[in-house]
Design a protein around this motif. Structure first.
Motif, short mmCIF file in Angstrom:
data_model
loop_
_atom_site.label_atom_id
_atom_site.label_comp_id
_atom_site.label_asym_id
_atom_site.label_seq_id
_atom_site.Cartn_x
_atom_site.Cartn_y
_atom_site.Cartn_z
N LEU A 93 22.68 9.89 -1.96
CA LEU A 93 23.77 10.82 -2.26
C LEU A 93 25.04 10.09 -2.69
O LEU A 93 25.85 10.62 -3.45
N ARG A 98 27.22 15.02 -7.14
CA ARG A 98 27.00 16.11 -6.18
C ARG A 98 27.65 17.41 -6.63
O ARG A 98 28.18 18.16 -5.83
N GLN A 112 18.67 18.19 -2.45
CA GLN A 112 19.57 19.12 -1.76
C GLN A 112 18.89 19.69 -0.51
O GLN A 112 19.49 19.75 0.57
N ALA A 115 18.78 17.04 2.16
CA ALA A 115 20.12 16.83 2.73
C ALA A 115 20.42 17.93 3.74
O ALA A 115 21.00 17.68 4.80
N ALA A 123 28.17 13.71 2.87
CA ALA A 123 27.36 13.18 1.77
C ALA A 123 28.04 11.98 1.11
O ALA A 123 27.40 11.19 0.43
#
Lengths: 580, 165
Positions: A93, A98, A112, A115, A123
């Motif tokens: 990341l 992002r 995503q 995460a 992030a």
């Protein structure tokens, strides 16, 4: 099945010998996260998301490539593993654009999702220098944004599996970037536009060139008469974009949605497919009887056509001169339909919905403009259509089932199966057999050429004549047949080649599915099963029995292969240079 | 560092091509033939332009992109032509901590070219290399086969002047 005894998370498990830890765990209901792994395509153990602890091993091992062995003890969810996976994600990341809110893959991005699954709270914890990122929007069909690339190499592997291999990792270490040879634009290298890289990408680094807005502009232009037609496979994949089970046939809802989007007419590319069969089966019989160039090779798949033009230009004479169903549909709309309805072809906008990104290239090919204007003006992928439906606020699942508009929405089971590998061949044989025998044959299921084996061959005796056929999909498989044709060791009469593995149901324009689904669900099988079901349930299953087809030939084209049919429904090909 | 790709016109000769084809023939059947072939190609042409990589791609039936990937992965391969005199400044760890970065800058300003470029007259090229194996002499620069050790920024002009006439 030979098994080994192992222990996963303390539980005794009999695992298939030779299988990986990842596969074994999945069978036990344990999902190990992956990013780079695509079964059979990309097995490189590079992303380190799938790491697990193996008792006695020096460090964490990549479960996607680590085979099980007798007595192995595995942990898949220890604090060490979680910490490692989380750090891997944080590092990815830190070098990732992002901009999720405006990313096409927002909510379908695998990075995503992970995460989120791992509860990444910051992030940007390792933010620092970022790699150089190129952006390539040179080609008609796709856009590459390397700021969203995580270097999983899935696109590279998919491209290599298509025998094209024009994209890959260049440079080294922190400067590594996906790109083409000599950092050329994708438009300047022999890419066949199949889009398999797009459906392989876990993030938004690769996407199609979206023309949904242009289509809406045309719909909102009162001067334009906007006609849409949808390829055979769209009806069995579009539902996936609306969280419906894989293999749902949403034909009726799709037609409803298209009307609500404001298209003036909603036609079925299946009509174009039936027309293709009329012309192509005629071409086959003609070539066999008159000692033309054999084997005849199908021309429905524009990725395959481009591949042939680049890599096997000596086999161009083998290609059927028939336009693809998309192009035949557009050509008939702008010629016959325009005349019948008093429309100026210049005011008609024909929009196709295709499982394919190469179709975006096909619509601008030379010799694809029967009415003096392009046969099709826009080609949308399944994904683009789903976005248009969502933008318009249409509640897809609640839509009523509606029918295509007559008469270019009338079709048969023969055209329905075009979307699966082997379908074109089967449809053509159904018509060729009736033509040659002069009868209406009842046994019309050519099961030998269905399925997912890489190459299917069969010999059919029709009217005392042995017709030898071969069917394949995926360009790496196609090459095996093409090389045999090239060196004269193949004696086929008719060959079907589809660019994408499994045919159009697995095309580069189809809904993206997570690697977990691609690895552990028979995506191609479920989607194609829905098409064969449709075929089975339709009252008419042979192209030449379609009332629409009969009408077009009676009133407009004359006979298959007529001069008029050639002018409107056939095309030509060019030799393309590759490497420089 | 990303490899600099030259846009200079390719000036390969028939003799060079013959040598390359011979080298390919010699290694073709070996496992991992690409590396020795690229090395020989670089010896023959001084660098690996698209024209050369294309010949190798065709002969070995390896996609050009993959060959390009290899040629950009290893620092030993160059995508820019070498001048009559190739000035190579070592940026390996030992040389770098001894100030070779400043030496590279000085050479670059005198010759008017960046690293991985060649002067218009084809006389000088500049390379930022990794360790020539003479760390005891750090910082080190080489001009063709001549090695200059313990170089200071002030000495650079004098060293280059020997090659300027």
């Amino acid at each position: 099945m030979e098994t080994v005894n192992i222990k996963i998370n303390g539980k005794n498990v009999k695992a298939e010998k030779g299988s990986t830890i990842l596969e074994t765990a999945r069978k036990e209901g344990i999902i190990i996260p992956t990013l780079c792994y695509l079964k059979g395509i990309n097995e490189i153990g590079a992303c380190r998301m799938c790491v697990v602890e193996v008792k006695g091993a020096k460090s964490l091992v990549a479960s996607c490539v680590y085979p099980v062995s007798e007595g192995m003890e595995i942990l898949t969810n220890s604090p060490t593993i979680q910490k490692s996976r989380k750090t891997t994600l944080e590092l990815l990341l830190s070098n990732h654009n992002r901009d999720c809110l405006s990313c096409e893959r927002n909510t379908t991005c695998e990075l995503q999702k992970l995460a989120n699954d791992f509860g990444i709270e910051n992030a940007g914890i390792y933010d620092g220098k970022v790699s150089p990122h190129t952006f390539d929007d040179s080609s008609l069909h796709l856009i590459r944004d390397n700021s969203k690339c995580i270097l999983c190499r899935r696109c590279e592997a998919a491209c290599r599996a298509q025998h094209v291999a024009v994209i890959g990792a260049n440079n080294r270490g922190f400067d590594t970037q996906m790109g083409c040879a000599f950092e050329k634009n994708l438009a300047d290298v022999p890419c066949v536009s199949c889009g398999q890289c797009i459906v392989s990408c876990p993030t938004g680094a690769l996407r199609e060139r979206d023309c949904g807005d242009d289509v809406m502009d045309a719909i909102n232009d009162p001067e334009k008469y906007v006609i849409v037609h949808t390829a055979p496979s769209i009806r069995v994949t579009l539902g996936e974009c609306f969280d419906m089970p894989i293999g749902s046939n949403v034909k009726g809802k799709m037609v409803s949605a298209l009307r609500r989007l404001g298209f003036d007419k909603v036609f079925d590319t299946d009509f174009g497919a039936d027309l293709t069969i009329m012309e192509e089966s005629h071409e086959l019989i003609d070539r066999i009887k008159n000692k033309g160039v054999l084997p005849l090779i199908t021309s429905c798949s524009p990725g395959w056509i481009k591949f042939c033009e680049y890599y096997y230009p000596d086999l161009i004479p083998n290609l059927s001169t028939c336009k693809s169903p998309q192009q035949m549909q557009g050509a008939i709309i702008k010629t016959w339909y325009a005349k019948e309805n008093g429309l100026d072809p210049k005011n008609i906008v024909v929009v196709s919905v295709m499982p394919c990104t190469a179709k975006k290239f096909e619509i601008v090919r030379e010799d694809e403009n029967a009415a003096g204007a392009p046969d099709n003006d826009f080609s949308l992928t399944t994904r683009e259509l789903s976005r248009m439906i969502k933008t318009a606020g249409i509640d897809f699942k609640l839509l009523p089932d509606e029918e295509f508009d007559p008469i270019l929405g009338v079709s048969t089971g023969a055209s329905a199966i075009f979307g699966a590998t082997g379908g074109v061949m089967e449809a053509a044989l159904r018509t060729a057999a009736d033509t040659l025998t002069g009868k209406s044959l009842e046994n019309i299921d050519y099961k030998e050429i269905r399925g997912n084996n890489d190459i299917r061959e069969a010999v059919y005796n029709i009217a005392g004549m042995d017709i030898k056929v071969a069917v394949t999909s995926g360009l790496n498989n196609a090459v095996k047949i093409l090389d045999k044709i090239r060196d004269g060791t193949a004696d086929y009469h008719f060959v079907e080649i589809m660019c994408c593995p499994g045919g159009c149901i697995n095309g580069g324009g189809q809904p993206t599915q997570s690697s977990d689904t691609r690895n552990f669900v028979d995506l191609k099988g479920l989607r194609s099963k829905a098409l064969y079901e449709e075929d089975k349930n339709l009252p008419l299953r042979k192209s030449h029995e379609s009332p629409a087809i009969k009408k077009i030939y009676d009133e407009f084209l004359g006979e298959p292969g007529s001069k008029k049919a050639h002018e409107i429904l056939h095309t030509s090909y060019v030799k393309r240079d590759w490497l420089l | 560092m990303q490899k600099h790709i030259s846009n200079a016109t390719f000036k390969g000769t028939k003799e060079q091509k013959k040598k390359l084809l011979d080298a390919i023939k010699k290694h073709k059947q070996e496992k991992g033939a690409l590396m020795p072939i690229l090395q020989e190609a670089q010896t023959i042409y001084g660098y690996l332009p698209i024209e050369v990589q294309t010949i190798i791609a065709r002969e070995l039936n390896i996609p050009l992109r993959e060959i390009f990937g290899v040629s950009t992965f290893y620092s030993q391969f160059s995508l820019t032509p070498k001048g009559k005199y190739n000035v190579s400044v070592c940026l390996g760890t030992a040389c770098y901590v001894k100030g070779s970065g400043d030496i590279l800058k000085k050479v670059s300003s005198i010759l008017g070219i960046e690293a991985e470029e060649c002067t218009k007259d084809g006389k000088f090229s500049l390379t930022a290399c990794r360790c020539v194996g003479a760390c005891g002499l750090a910082p080190v620069m080489t001009i063709n086969d001549n090695v200059y050790g313990r170089v200071t920024v002030d000495q650079v002009e004098g060293i280059l002047s020997k090659y300027l006439e």
